[in-house]
Scaffold this active site. Structure first.
Site, PDB file in Angstrom:
ATOM      1  N   GLU A 107      48.562  11.060 -10.086  1.00  0.00           N
ATOM      2  CA  GLU A 107      48.403  11.961  -8.942  1.00  0.00           C
ATOM      3  C   GLU A 107      46.923  12.299  -8.748  1.00  0.00           C
ATOM      4  O   GLU A 107      46.246  12.667  -9.734  1.00  0.00           O
ATOM      5  CB  GLU A 107      49.178  13.255  -9.237  1.00  0.00           C
ATOM      6  CG  GLU A 107      49.969  13.756  -8.056  1.00  0.00           C
ATOM      7  CD  GLU A 107      50.622  15.072  -8.404  1.00  0.00           C
ATOM      8  OE1 GLU A 107      50.299  16.065  -7.733  1.00  0.00           O
ATOM      9  OE2 GLU A 107      51.411  15.114  -9.363  1.00  0.00           O
ATOM     10  N   LEU A 108      46.434  12.206  -7.539  1.00  0.00           N
ATOM     11  CA  LEU A 108      45.005  12.385  -7.259  1.00  0.00           C
ATOM     12  C   LEU A 108      44.458  13.725  -7.771  1.00  0.00           C
ATOM     13  O   LEU A 108      44.991  14.784  -7.436  1.00  0.00           O
ATOM     14  CB  LEU A 108      44.777  12.265  -5.741  1.00  0.00           C
ATOM     15  CG  LEU A 108      43.334  12.319  -5.262  1.00  0.00           C
ATOM     16  CD1 LEU A 108      42.553  11.111  -5.739  1.00  0.00           C
ATOM     17  CD2 LEU A 108      43.286  12.435  -3.749  1.00  0.00           C
ATOM     18  N   ASP A 109      43.396  13.665  -8.575  1.00  0.00           N
ATOM     19  CA  ASP A 109      42.677  14.856  -9.064  1.00  0.00           C
ATOM     20  C   ASP A 109      43.600  15.866  -9.759  1.00  0.00           C
ATOM     21  O   ASP A 109      43.391  17.092  -9.636  1.00  0.00           O
ATOM     22  CB  ASP A 109      41.923  15.538  -7.907  1.00  0.00           C
ATOM     23  CG  ASP A 109      40.916  14.610  -7.247  1.00  0.00           C
ATOM     24  OD1 ASP A 109      40.350  13.772  -7.954  1.00  0.00           O
ATOM     25  OD2 ASP A 109      40.718  14.717  -6.029  1.00  0.00           O
ATOM     26  N   SER A 150      34.733  19.852 -12.198  1.00  0.00           N
ATOM     27  CA  SER A 150      35.752  19.628 -13.230  1.00  0.00           C
ATOM     28  C   SER A 150      35.681  18.196 -13.719  1.00  0.00           C
ATOM     29  O   SER A 150      35.458  17.274 -12.940  1.00  0.00           O
ATOM     30  CB  SER A 150      37.157  19.840 -12.644  1.00  0.00           C
ATOM     31  OG  SER A 150      37.267  21.096 -12.010  1.00  0.00           O
ATOM     32  N   HIS A 196      34.994  15.672 -10.698  1.00  0.00           N
ATOM     33  CA  HIS A 196      35.376  16.072  -9.345  1.00  0.00           C
ATOM     34  C   HIS A 196      34.605  17.341  -8.968  1.00  0.00           C
ATOM     35  O   HIS A 196      34.551  18.296  -9.750  1.00  0.00           O
ATOM     36  CB  HIS A 196      36.887  16.339  -9.319  1.00  0.00           C
ATOM     37  CG  HIS A 196      37.388  16.681  -7.953  1.00  0.00           C
ATOM     38  ND1 HIS A 196      37.571  15.725  -6.972  1.00  0.00           N
ATOM     39  CD2 HIS A 196      37.723  17.868  -7.402  1.00  0.00           C
ATOM     40  CE1 HIS A 196      38.001  16.329  -5.875  1.00  0.00           C
ATOM     41  NE2 HIS A 196      38.096  17.616  -6.106  1.00  0.00           N
ATOM     42  N   MET A 201      35.481   5.671  -5.390  1.00  0.00           N
ATOM     43  CA  MET A 201      36.191   6.167  -4.211  1.00  0.00           C
ATOM     44  C   MET A 201      37.434   5.334  -3.906  1.00  0.00           C
ATOM     45  O   MET A 201      37.570   4.762  -2.822  1.00  0.00           O
ATOM     46  CB  MET A 201      35.242   6.191  -3.005  1.00  0.00           C
ATOM     47  CG  MET A 201      33.974   6.989  -3.225  1.00  0.00           C
ATOM     48  SD  MET A 201      34.281   8.664  -3.795  1.00  0.00           S
ATOM     49  CE  MET A 201      34.752   9.406  -2.259  1.00  0.00           C
ATOM     50  N   ARG A 249      46.759  -2.866  -2.761  1.00  0.00           N
ATOM     51  CA  ARG A 249      46.136  -1.939  -3.710  1.00  0.00           C
ATOM     52  C   ARG A 249      46.479  -2.355  -5.137  1.00  0.00           C
ATOM     53  O   ARG A 249      45.646  -2.351  -6.041  1.00  0.00           O
ATOM     54  CB  ARG A 249      46.646  -0.517  -3.415  1.00  0.00           C
ATOM     55  CG  ARG A 249      46.027   0.557  -4.285  1.00  0.00           C
ATOM     56  CD  ARG A 249      46.412   1.949  -3.818  1.00  0.00           C
ATOM     57  NE  ARG A 249      45.949   2.238  -2.483  1.00  0.00           N
ATOM     58  CZ  ARG A 249      44.689   2.572  -2.155  1.00  0.00           C
ATOM     59  NH1 ARG A 249      43.783   2.687  -3.094  1.00  0.00           N
ATOM     60  NH2 ARG A 249      44.356   2.805  -0.906  1.00  0.00           N
ATOM     61  N   GLY A 284      25.669   6.599  -7.283  1.00  0.00           N
ATOM     62  CA  GLY A 284      25.511   6.286  -8.708  1.00  0.00           C
ATOM     63  C   GLY A 284      24.577   7.206  -9.474  1.00  0.00           C
ATOM     64  O   GLY A 284      24.071   6.821 -10.529  1.00  0.00           O
ATOM     65  N   ASN A 340      37.633  11.443 -14.976  1.00  0.00           N
ATOM     66  CA  ASN A 340      36.961  11.513 -13.672  1.00  0.00           C
ATOM     67  C   ASN A 340      36.196  12.825 -13.560  1.00  0.00           C
ATOM     68  O   ASN A 340      36.555  13.809 -14.201  1.00  0.00           O
ATOM     69  CB  ASN A 340      38.022  11.454 -12.560  1.00  0.00           C
ATOM     70  CG  ASN A 340      37.413  11.480 -11.172  1.00  0.00           C
ATOM     71  OD1 ASN A 340      36.411  10.844 -10.917  1.00  0.00           O
ATOM     72  ND2 ASN A 340      38.034  12.240 -10.265  1.00  0.00           N
ATOM     73  N   ILE A 389      41.808   5.359  -4.452  1.00  0.00           N
ATOM     74  CA  ILE A 389      43.022   5.964  -4.988  1.00  0.00           C
ATOM     75  C   ILE A 389      43.625   4.933  -5.933  1.00  0.00           C
ATOM     76  O   ILE A 389      43.778   3.759  -5.577  1.00  0.00           O
ATOM     77  CB  ILE A 389      43.986   6.333  -3.849  1.00  0.00           C
ATOM     78  CG1 ILE A 389      43.340   7.471  -3.051  1.00  0.00           C
ATOM     79  CG2 ILE A 389      45.355   6.734  -4.398  1.00  0.00           C
ATOM     80  CD1 ILE A 389      44.173   8.053  -1.960  1.00  0.00           C
ATOM     81  N   GLU A 412      26.762  18.629 -12.511  1.00  0.00           N
ATOM     82  CA  GLU A 412      27.536  17.438 -12.916  1.00  0.00           C
ATOM     83  C   GLU A 412      26.783  16.653 -13.982  1.00  0.00           C
ATOM     84  O   GLU A 412      27.381  16.175 -14.947  1.00  0.00           O
ATOM     85  CB  GLU A 412      27.777  16.521 -11.707  1.00  0.00           C
ATOM     86  CG  GLU A 412      28.762  17.077 -10.708  1.00  0.00           C
ATOM     87  CD  GLU A 412      29.138  16.069  -9.623  1.00  0.00           C
ATOM     88  OE1 GLU A 412      30.200  16.228  -9.049  1.00  0.00           O
ATOM     89  OE2 GLU A 412      28.363  15.130  -9.350  1.00  0.00           O
TER      90      GLU A 412
HETATM   91  C1  GRF Z   1      30.093  13.265  -7.381  1.00  0.00           C
HETATM   92  O1  GRF Z   1      29.887  14.437  -6.647  1.00  0.00           O
HETATM   93  C2  GRF Z   1      31.405  13.309  -8.102  1.00  0.00           C
HETATM   94  O2  GRF Z   1      31.826  14.592  -8.416  1.00  0.00           O
HETATM   95  C3  GRF Z   1      32.353  12.702  -7.097  1.00  0.00           C
HETATM   96  O3  GRF Z   1      31.605  11.703  -6.460  1.00  0.00           O
HETATM   97  C4  GRF Z   1      30.215  12.060  -6.482  1.00  0.00           C
HETATM   98  C5  GRF Z   1      29.460  10.863  -6.981  1.00  0.00           C
HETATM   99  O4  GRF Z   1      28.083  11.024  -6.874  1.00  0.00           O
HETATM  100  N1  GRF Z   1      33.540  12.203  -7.758  1.00  0.00           N
HETATM  101  P1  GRF Z   1      27.115   9.940  -7.504  1.00  0.00           P
HETATM  102  O5  GRF Z   1      27.514   8.584  -6.910  1.00  0.00           O
HETATM  103  O6  GRF Z   1      27.292   9.944  -8.980  1.00  0.00           O
HETATM  104  O7  GRF Z   1      25.736  10.330  -7.092  1.00  0.00           O
END
Ligand code: GRF
Length: 196
Positions: free
Chosen positions: A145-147, A138, A111, A94, A69, A13, A109, A96, A176
């Site tokens: 479709e994933l990512d 990104s 990534h 985390m 799911r 988080g 999202n 899908i 990020e």
């Molecule tokens: C990040 O690296 C993000 O790019 C990926 O999951 C990670 C989450 O990290 N999708 P955090 O939980 O925000 O520390």
């Protein structure tokens, strides 16, 4: 006007906390941003404690208690829609997501790779281990479709020969934390309202 955000996460988080610190209850020109709720599918996620610390509402539903799911995704869609958000933000979520989710929810999202390279859950390690001279991150729209949804923003990071994975990861997280709030403001049409 208040722009309402819902943030989904599953673990540490740190991006969630960064979004809270930089955007939550902040005013941009005529508009104000509010994270109306965060959400975790993992009851042990550290991000839940971060929400408590900052007084941000956090809903928790363990996906293990749903029989498919799709049934989890529909329950999540119902919960999200009850908050009528302007945008949903995946922040280390985390899961899908099935078309049940992606067809009903407008979400972005973050990534840890320069998409379309290194999709999937091992992107950070894949970027680190690749023979490329740069890595990066990104922000993209979420689709079925994933990512793979349309890219909104990217930032590059020069790799350093011999750098330890932990240090690389920390630099990626720092990047990020710069990019995600900027990208959220861009999507909400508020980027021009940031005071200079
Ligand atoms: C990040 O690296 C993000 O790019 C990926 O999951 C990670 C989450 O990290 N999708 P955090 O939980 O925000 O520390």
């Amino acid at each position: 006007m208040t722009k309402k955000l819902v943030v989904l996460f599953s673990g540490e988080g740190s991006n969630l906390q960064n979004l809270i610190e930089k955007l939550h209850l902040k005013t941009f020109g005529e508009d104000r941003i509010e994270i109306v709720t965060a959400f975790s599918n993992n009851p042990d996620a550290n991000g839940i404690k971060r929400c408590e610390r900052f007084g941000v509402r956090c809903e928790v539903r363990n996906h293990k208690y749903y029989d498919s799911r799709e049934s989890f995704d529909q329950a999540l869609v119902n919960l999200i829609q009850s908050f009528t958000p302007d945008l949903v933000i995946l922040s280390g979520f985390m899961r899908i997501l099935s078309p049940v989710f992606t067809s009903q929810i407008k979400a972005i999202n973050i990534h840890p790779s320069l998409l379309p390279l290194f999709k999937g859950g091992t992107a950070m390690k894949d970027s680190y281990e690749s023979n490329m001279k740069v890595a990066g991150i990104s922000v993209h729209w979420v689709n079925e479709e994933l990512d793979s949804g349309e890219i909104i923003a990217q930032k590059c990071l020069e790799k350093i020969d011999g750098e330890a994975f932990a240090d690389f990861k920390e630099r990626m997280h720092t990047l990020e934390h710069q990019l995600y709030p900027e990208a959220v403001l861009k999507v909400l049409g508020l980027e021009k309202q940031i005071p200079v």
